[in-house]
Write a protein that holds these residues in place. Sequence first.
Motif, PDB file in Angstrom:
ATOM      1  N   VAL B 195       0.870  -1.171   0.000  1.00  0.00           N
ATOM      2  CA  VAL B 195       0.000   0.000   0.000  1.00  0.00           C
ATOM      3  C   VAL B 195       0.919   1.236   0.000  1.00  0.00           C
ATOM      4  O   VAL B 195       1.743   1.387   0.896  1.00  0.00           O
ATOM      5  N   PRO B 196       0.803   2.081  -1.028  1.00  0.00           N
ATOM      6  CA  PRO B 196       1.756   3.194  -1.171  1.00  0.00           C
ATOM      7  C   PRO B 196       1.816   4.122   0.043  1.00  0.00           C
ATOM      8  O   PRO B 196       2.888   4.564   0.437  1.00  0.00           O
ATOM      9  N   ASN B 197       0.656   4.454   0.615  1.00  0.00           N
ATOM     10  CA  ASN B 197       0.659   5.189   1.874  1.00  0.00           C
ATOM     11  C   ASN B 197       1.377   6.531   1.853  1.00  0.00           C
ATOM     12  O   ASN B 197       2.202   6.829   2.729  1.00  0.00           O
ATOM     13  N   MET B 199       1.640  10.148   2.955  1.00  0.00           N
ATOM     14  CA  MET B 199       1.172  10.561   4.290  1.00  0.00           C
ATOM     15  C   MET B 199      -0.075  11.440   4.225  1.00  0.00           C
ATOM     16  O   MET B 199      -0.863  11.477   5.165  1.00  0.00           O
ATOM     17  N   GLY B 252       2.834  13.787  -0.978  1.00  0.00           N
ATOM     18  CA  GLY B 252       3.348  12.482  -1.395  1.00  0.00           C
ATOM     19  C   GLY B 252       2.377  11.803  -2.344  1.00  0.00           C
ATOM     20  O   GLY B 252       1.165  12.009  -2.288  1.00  0.00           O
ATOM     21  N   PHE B 254       3.838   8.759  -4.883  1.00  0.00           N
ATOM     22  CA  PHE B 254       4.480   7.452  -5.085  1.00  0.00           C
ATOM     23  C   PHE B 254       3.716   6.603  -6.093  1.00  0.00           C
ATOM     24  O   PHE B 254       3.795   5.380  -6.063  1.00  0.00           O
ATOM     25  N   TYR B 368       3.194   1.893  -8.387  1.00  0.00           N
ATOM     26  CA  TYR B 368       3.740   2.289  -7.091  1.00  0.00           C
ATOM     27  C   TYR B 368       5.253   2.360  -7.262  1.00  0.00           C
ATOM     28  O   TYR B 368       5.858   1.438  -7.816  1.00  0.00           O
ATOM     29  N   HIS B 505       5.145  16.786  -5.679  1.00  0.00           N
ATOM     30  CA  HIS B 505       4.499  16.378  -4.428  1.00  0.00           C
ATOM     31  C   HIS B 505       5.554  15.853  -3.480  1.00  0.00           C
ATOM     32  O   HIS B 505       5.408  14.805  -2.866  1.00  0.00           O
ATOM     33  N   GLN B 677      15.932  11.890  -2.602  1.00  0.00           N
ATOM     34  CA  GLN B 677      15.045  11.012  -3.365  1.00  0.00           C
ATOM     35  C   GLN B 677      15.505   9.559  -3.249  1.00  0.00           C
ATOM     36  O   GLN B 677      14.690   8.649  -3.110  1.00  0.00           O
ATOM     37  N   GLY B 680      14.634   8.089   0.159  1.00  0.00           N
ATOM     38  CA  GLY B 680      13.216   7.750   0.271  1.00  0.00           C
ATOM     39  C   GLY B 680      12.896   6.457  -0.462  1.00  0.00           C
ATOM     40  O   GLY B 680      12.118   5.628   0.017  1.00  0.00           O
ATOM     41  N   ALA B 683      14.150   3.507   1.526  1.00  0.00           N
ATOM     42  CA  ALA B 683      13.280   3.202   2.672  1.00  0.00           C
ATOM     43  C   ALA B 683      12.070   2.388   2.217  1.00  0.00           C
ATOM     44  O   ALA B 683      11.651   1.439   2.896  1.00  0.00           O
ATOM     45  N   GLN B 684      11.527   2.749   1.058  1.00  0.00           N
ATOM     46  CA  GLN B 684      10.369   1.993   0.576  1.00  0.00           C
ATOM     47  C   GLN B 684      10.777   0.603   0.098  1.00  0.00           C
ATOM     48  O   GLN B 684      10.023  -0.368   0.256  1.00  0.00           O
ATOM     49  N   GLU B 692       6.683  -4.523   5.025  1.00  0.00           N
ATOM     50  CA  GLU B 692       5.337  -4.203   4.537  1.00  0.00           C
ATOM     51  C   GLU B 692       4.703  -5.358   3.774  1.00  0.00           C
ATOM     52  O   GLU B 692       5.346  -5.963   2.922  1.00  0.00           O
TER      53      GLU B 692
END
Lengths: 162, 791
Positions: B195-197, B199, B252, B254, B368, B505, B677, B680, B683-684, B692
């Motif tokens: 799930v991109p999530n 924030m 955000g 993504f 995503y 974004h 960038q 980030g 982290a994903q 996740e």
Amino acid sequence: MPSVSMTVNGKQVSGTVEPRTLLVQFIRENLHLTGTHVGCDTSQCGACVVHVDGASVKSCAMLAIEADGSTVTTIEGLAGDGDVLHPMQEAFRDNHGLQCGFCTPGMVMSAIDLVNNNPAPSEHEIRDWLEGNICRCTGYHNIVKSITAGAAAMKGQKAAAE
Amino acid sequence: MSATGIGASVKRKEDFRFLTGRGNYTDDINQPNQTYAYILRSPHAHAKIKGIDTAAAKSASGVVAVFTGEDMQVGSIPCGWGVNNKDGSPMNEPFHPALAQGKVRHVGDQVAVVIAETYSQAKDAAELIEVDYEELPAVTNSEKAIAPGAPLVHDDAAPNNMCYDWELGDEAEVDAEFKNAAHVVSIDLTNNRLVPNAMEPRAAIGDYNKGTGEYTLYTTSQNPHVIRLLMGAFVLQLPEHKLRVVAPDVGGGFGSKIYHYAEEAIVTWAAGKVRRPIKWTAERSESFLSDAHGRDHISHADLALDKDGKFLGLKVYTKANMGAYLSTFSTCVPTYLYATLLAGVYTTPKIYVNVKAIFTNTVPVDAYRGAGRPEATYLLERLVTKAAKQLGMDQVAIRQKNFIPADAFPYQTPVALQYDSGNYEATLKKAMELSKWDEFPQRKAEAAKRGKLRGIGISTYLEACGIAPSAVVGSLGARAGLFESANVRVHPTGSVSIYTGSHSHGQGHETTFAQLVSETLGIPLENINIEHGDTNRIAFGMGTYGSRSLAVGGEAIMKALGKVVDKASKIAAHLMEASVEDVEFKDGKFTVAGTDKEVDFGTVALTAYVPHNYPHETLEPGLEENAFYDPMNFTYPGGCHICEVEIDPDTGTTQIVGMTAVDDVGRVINPMIVEGQIHGGLAQGIGQALLESCEYDDSGQLTSGSYMDYCMPRADNLPNFMATTESTLCAHNSLGVKGCGEVGAIGSPPAVINAVLDALHELGVEDISMPATPQKIWQAIQAASMPAAAE
């Protein structure tokens, strides 16, 4: 409907709210201070962190009526109307501690509370403290750097004031 | 290099407003006389709607209107890309209603909208709506969905739940390579649903102007012009000049904010009915049930190698879960953004890929971060490491043996793409140095003394972004062009506004794009403003995704700036009474070669708008230029990610003790932003590998529907990153840029899992699925240490 009054960013405010109104709703909808954000509905993300009587609070986890009589500081209250940023805000800017900016107000408010209680937090202490603040953009690397730098700057500012 | 131009780590222009709480996100916007919408969603994964009784809700306190699918008879929410089956027939593309029409197909499907004076009133009234559901069996797994007798998500509109059965390459030709192979290495993998999530939860405000008949939609979108096109032309039949779409500050995306969502159409359409503005903001629980999800592939792959470890052929069979409906980019993600990437950085001569896209009773899947390229990279880099183990080769050596050499560009792959540039040895070497790869055995031995299992994993990857050459994607089924537009407006005093079709974004366009202007025109950053996100202010735009903003949007700006400089040079030539061929422009000053004549940019700008002394016979007044840029090719960032982990065998807990990323993103405009960038993305990627997973139970209920259940990476889950760039320049754009938004999420998951498996190798664990949670690792350790069951 009950009425509440509190001091927000140095100003006396009051309003009538439903008993179920959350502090964050009061801040955003009644006071139009939209810098405080809502990123979840389970009090996990921390985008809504403000200071209530000097301590960081998730404003989605507190009713507006619970804050009656309190002193509240939101992100808008840190730098006031001037262009001079709080040292923690400046540190986030200098260290690229934000990207989309949505979690940022909560991160900054949370970070200031950490440093108020622990003037020189270690990387481990910062990462541990941020358990209640989620960022999806930065991977936290630059947030940790920002808070370390912000802590040092706050210490410098305090020393200069004394 | 100037302090504000290309290559400078300029502090971001957008930060002041974000840091002081003065951002302007969709939910921060309010309109006079605004109402609030609550969307009633299906609690069932699959059910017939036999009736909806809205009478009680309609008469509830504060309610303005209640609408169901029966009321909202509009067009189907469109998919942006048609993909053909193997036999050339078009994919199955069932009707996609904004509000359910007689059937719901996933938990969270929109059933009705309640509009009231306050949000609480709308939400309370929704409780009074009685929906008579006839529950149907549901299917959430793509393999189960194509098994005989599976529940049919779209009945006759998609037999066997098949969207398409697509292929790339000649299977027989690849089979022939396998016959000659000394070794065949096979792997079965699942690329976990995520799930991109972003924030910021999604939000939308619809407004209708009775005076002009114009509609306005404020929305949390990565691509407002695309929303205007999709919603206006296909769903609501509103022409462009009567529909304005504004995507203000967006928290955000993504990929999850590309999709034209039903709620956007609902609030716009309903605003026309109730003649008042309507605001809808998702609660996070709704986001989990309605934001497009990502990934969800089940794959089998076979790699043929010669006796020395040279790759001969690759066959990949993938089942891609589309969810219940086709989102905007859903169909191209597992085909043209996945299968075409399966050559990776290697010279594999023959490749065959078969992809089946399958409907299930789950939330629609869309792009995503990385979109298809992480899935390709994960498969390939797991397979290559497995091949090294199976053949007894070094995992670095097998990669080097198969790398496309630095002097082989342009390089045509067997899967349609032509790579323009790259140097995979260089990024590998730098990543190995930075991660102190050679000293790993000492670190492993030291960790063992502390009872920890230490492992190191590598991924050498490539991706295709800078999306995309319109003619190429058009021939592959894209239903739009993927160029970008820019407008440069020089104001009379010499300050500049840029109107870009890209949307920021979080990426920092207001800074990076301003650096392009500062470099080109020699003016300070504070005299430059970057405007984006409003279809009434920006001529056109395709938005931001697929790491396209700089490589496509930035190039459009450069092209428009070039036109400005050309015209300004003519004005300057006139002022200096020189021939335009003799005019030079540098650092904001026009000069005439060999003379001391000089006129600055501001003077030229003023002259353009106060044309008292002006070449009227050859030039129009004013200084403003438009440009459209359509790229010649995709761009091809690549690089090497190395992960080092320590696992506690008693608890199965993984700690990342080193994460090194060396990425070739082409020319770097702002190193600070590029590194951010990459952080980030890492982290994903680490989130996908270790934390996740979007989980459904067999009845189709989402069991990971909140931040209490879906494990978002927190600060204490992640290490500090060693992220840097080692670039070759893109050969087909003027800036030499490639894109950096997705590389972190593409390269890292296999590096992490390869590290985990390297750590567990000595215990006999040879496979683990993502996310490699402590529970899974602990169970794998226990299973491997059990004596084989008696036959």
